[in-house]
Write a protein that holds these residues in place. Structure first.
Motif, PDB file in Angstrom:
ATOM      1  N   GLY A 116       0.812  -1.213   0.000  1.00 21.21           N
ATOM      2  CA  GLY A 116       0.000   0.000   0.000  1.00 21.21           C
ATOM      3  C   GLY A 116       0.842   1.258   0.000  1.00 21.21           C
ATOM      4  O   GLY A 116       0.560   2.211  -0.734  1.00 21.21           O
ATOM      5  N   THR A 117       1.899   1.272   0.804  1.00 20.10           N
ATOM      6  CA  THR A 117       2.766   2.458   0.846  1.00 20.10           C
ATOM      7  C   THR A 117       3.510   2.644  -0.473  1.00 20.10           C
ATOM      8  O   THR A 117       3.686   3.777  -0.932  1.00 20.10           O
ATOM      9  CB  THR A 117       3.767   2.339   2.005  1.00 20.10           C
ATOM     10  N   LEU A 118       3.935   1.545  -1.078  1.00 18.02           N
ATOM     11  CA  LEU A 118       4.585   1.643  -2.391  1.00 18.02           C
ATOM     12  C   LEU A 118       3.637   2.248  -3.423  1.00 18.02           C
ATOM     13  O   LEU A 118       4.004   3.156  -4.175  1.00 18.02           O
ATOM     14  CB  LEU A 118       5.032   0.256  -2.857  1.00 18.02           C
ATOM     15  N   ALA A 119       2.406   1.743  -3.455  1.00 19.46           N
ATOM     16  CA  ALA A 119       1.440   2.193  -4.455  1.00 19.46           C
ATOM     17  C   ALA A 119       1.018   3.631  -4.213  1.00 19.46           C
ATOM     18  O   ALA A 119       0.964   4.447  -5.144  1.00 19.46           O
ATOM     19  CB  ALA A 119       0.219   1.267  -4.438  1.00 19.46           C
ATOM     20  N   VAL A 120       0.720   3.968  -2.963  1.00 20.49           N
ATOM     21  CA  VAL A 120       0.236   5.315  -2.652  1.00 20.49           C
ATOM     22  C   VAL A 120       1.330   6.348  -2.870  1.00 20.49           C
ATOM     23  O   VAL A 120       1.073   7.458  -3.354  1.00 20.49           O
ATOM     24  CB  VAL A 120      -0.288   5.367  -1.203  1.00 20.49           C
ATOM     25  N   ARG A 121       2.574   6.007  -2.543  1.00 17.11           N
ATOM     26  CA  ARG A 121       3.684   6.955  -2.725  1.00 17.11           C
ATOM     27  C   ARG A 121       3.812   7.365  -4.187  1.00 17.11           C
ATOM     28  O   ARG A 121       3.944   8.559  -4.504  1.00 17.11           O
ATOM     29  CB  ARG A 121       4.990   6.336  -2.234  1.00 17.11           C
ATOM     30  N   LEU A 122       3.796   6.392  -5.081  1.00 14.62           N
ATOM     31  CA  LEU A 122       3.946   6.697  -6.504  1.00 14.62           C
ATOM     32  C   LEU A 122       2.742   7.465  -7.033  1.00 14.62           C
ATOM     33  O   LEU A 122       2.894   8.496  -7.700  1.00 14.62           O
ATOM     34  CB  LEU A 122       4.138   5.391  -7.290  1.00 14.62           C
ATOM     35  N   ALA A 123       1.530   6.985  -6.726  1.00 19.22           N
ATOM     36  CA  ALA A 123       0.326   7.631  -7.248  1.00 19.22           C
ATOM     37  C   ALA A 123       0.167   9.046  -6.702  1.00 19.22           C
ATOM     38  O   ALA A 123      -0.160   9.975  -7.445  1.00 19.22           O
ATOM     39  CB  ALA A 123      -0.907   6.790  -6.905  1.00 19.22           C
ATOM     40  N   ALA A 124       0.405   9.241  -5.407  1.00 21.87           N
ATOM     41  CA  ALA A 124       0.221  10.558  -4.795  1.00 21.87           C
ATOM     42  C   ALA A 124       1.197  11.581  -5.357  1.00 21.87           C
ATOM     43  O   ALA A 124       0.827  12.737  -5.610  1.00 21.87           O
ATOM     44  CB  ALA A 124       0.377  10.448  -3.278  1.00 21.87           C
ATOM     45  N   ASN A 125       2.442  11.188  -5.562  1.00 22.57           N
ATOM     46  CA  ASN A 125       3.423  12.123  -6.107  1.00 22.57           C
ATOM     47  C   ASN A 125       3.097  12.515  -7.540  1.00 22.57           C
ATOM     48  O   ASN A 125       3.293  13.684  -7.927  1.00 22.57           O
ATOM     49  CB  ASN A 125       4.828  11.507  -6.046  1.00 22.57           C
ATOM     50  N   MET A 126       2.605  11.586  -8.332  1.00 18.53           N
ATOM     51  CA  MET A 126       2.251  11.922  -9.705  1.00 18.53           C
ATOM     52  C   MET A 126       0.993  12.776  -9.755  1.00 18.53           C
ATOM     53  O   MET A 126       0.905  13.726 -10.544  1.00 18.53           O
ATOM     54  CB  MET A 126       2.041  10.638 -10.520  1.00 18.53           C
ATOM     55  N   ILE A 127       0.017  12.489  -8.901  1.00 20.48           N
ATOM     56  CA  ILE A 127      -1.216  13.283  -8.886  1.00 20.48           C
ATOM     57  C   ILE A 127      -0.938  14.707  -8.424  1.00 20.48           C
ATOM     58  O   ILE A 127      -1.461  15.677  -8.988  1.00 20.48           O
ATOM     59  CB  ILE A 127      -2.266  12.613  -7.982  1.00 20.48           C
ATOM     60  N   ALA A 128      -0.109  14.865  -7.387  1.00 16.94           N
ATOM     61  CA  ALA A 128       0.139  16.191  -6.817  1.00 16.94           C
ATOM     62  C   ALA A 128       0.739  17.141  -7.849  1.00 16.94           C
ATOM     63  O   ALA A 128       0.286  18.290  -7.993  1.00 16.94           O
ATOM     64  CB  ALA A 128       1.075  16.056  -5.616  1.00 16.94           C
ATOM     65  N   GLY A 129       1.729  16.681  -8.576  1.00 17.82           N
ATOM     66  CA  GLY A 129       2.350  17.542  -9.579  1.00 17.82           C
ATOM     67  C   GLY A 129       1.403  17.891 -10.710  1.00 17.82           C
ATOM     68  O   GLY A 129       1.354  19.043 -11.175  1.00 17.82           O
TER      69      GLY A 129
END
Length: 224
Positions: A155-168
């Motif tokens: 979950g942390t692996l998936a959320v880290r990647l998705a959240a960083n791409m969404i934020a930018g």
């Protein structure tokens, strides 16, 4: 407003088929045909990157790494990198910003590592739940904490990647929507800011791909 803002991440396409998920395969188009049939600058550039990544991942896995062990993580890095960069192009669907994709990458890897570790190195996996030097009174709590930490890894692996791409992407969209209502002098400043943010997002695309691959490598090294 919020519904329109997040519509850029909506994986819905024509003909009632999510065809925009095929954007994750567009990276193959950017490789010239000569890359596959003869030695050239593109092939040498990719070979240089793969050689550098192979050396780093082999160090992380350790001497127990089997032949070809690092190719899985190099392929993972390249796949995520292509998707992150393609998402910065206009009108290209960003597949790596969705948990559906990031979880599909992280969960099978984590599950495979766990199954392999518990079946082949059971004592090592049990010993890993209790750090060396833990007092006897704290052992049950440490087992609970380590187990929880292990379970939430995909979950942390998936959320880290998705959240960083969404934020930018959201920041770029929010600033871009302000353009029509600004004067020409402020608009030029906005363009410079957008270019700087795009440069930052390019760096984030590389960093997040590398972080995902490195963490997956570290998780595999714990069970070998």
């Amino acid at each position: 407003m919020m519904a329109n803002l997040f519509s850029i991440f909506d994986p819905v396409a024509s003909f009632n088929l999510p065809l925009n998920w095929l954007a994750s395969l567009l990276g193959l188009i950017f490789l010239p045909w000569a890359y596959w049939v003869q030695s050239n600058r593109h092939a040498k550039f990719f070979q240089m990157i793969m050689g550098q990544l192979h050396g780093e991942f082999k160090t992380l896995v350790g001497p127990s790494a089997s032949k070809g062990h690092t190719m899985l993580f190099i392929s993972l890095f390249m796949f995520i990198l292509f998707n992150n960069f393609l998402g910065l192009a206009p009108y290209v669907f960003t597949a790596s910003s969705h948990l559906a994709m990031t979880l599909s990458l992280a969960f099978p890897l984590w599950l495979a590592f766990m199954i392999y570790g518990w079946f082949n190195h059971t004592q090592h996996m049990l010993a890993h739940l209790v750090p060396l030097g833990t007092p006897g009174v704290l052992m049950p709590f440490m087992v609970l904490i380590e187990t929880t930490s292990n379970v939430i890894r995909p979950g942390t692996l998936a959320v880290r990647l998705a959240a960083n791409m969404i934020a930018g992407h959201l920041l770029l969209v929010l600033l871009g929507n302000q353009g029509p209502s600004l004067s020409s002098s402020i608009l030029s400043l906005l363009l410079v800011t957008q270019i700087l943010l795009l440069t930052l997002e390019s760096a984030v695309a590389v960093i997040q791909s590398y972080v995902f691959a490195v963490l997956a490598t570290l998780y595999s090294s714990e069970v070998v």
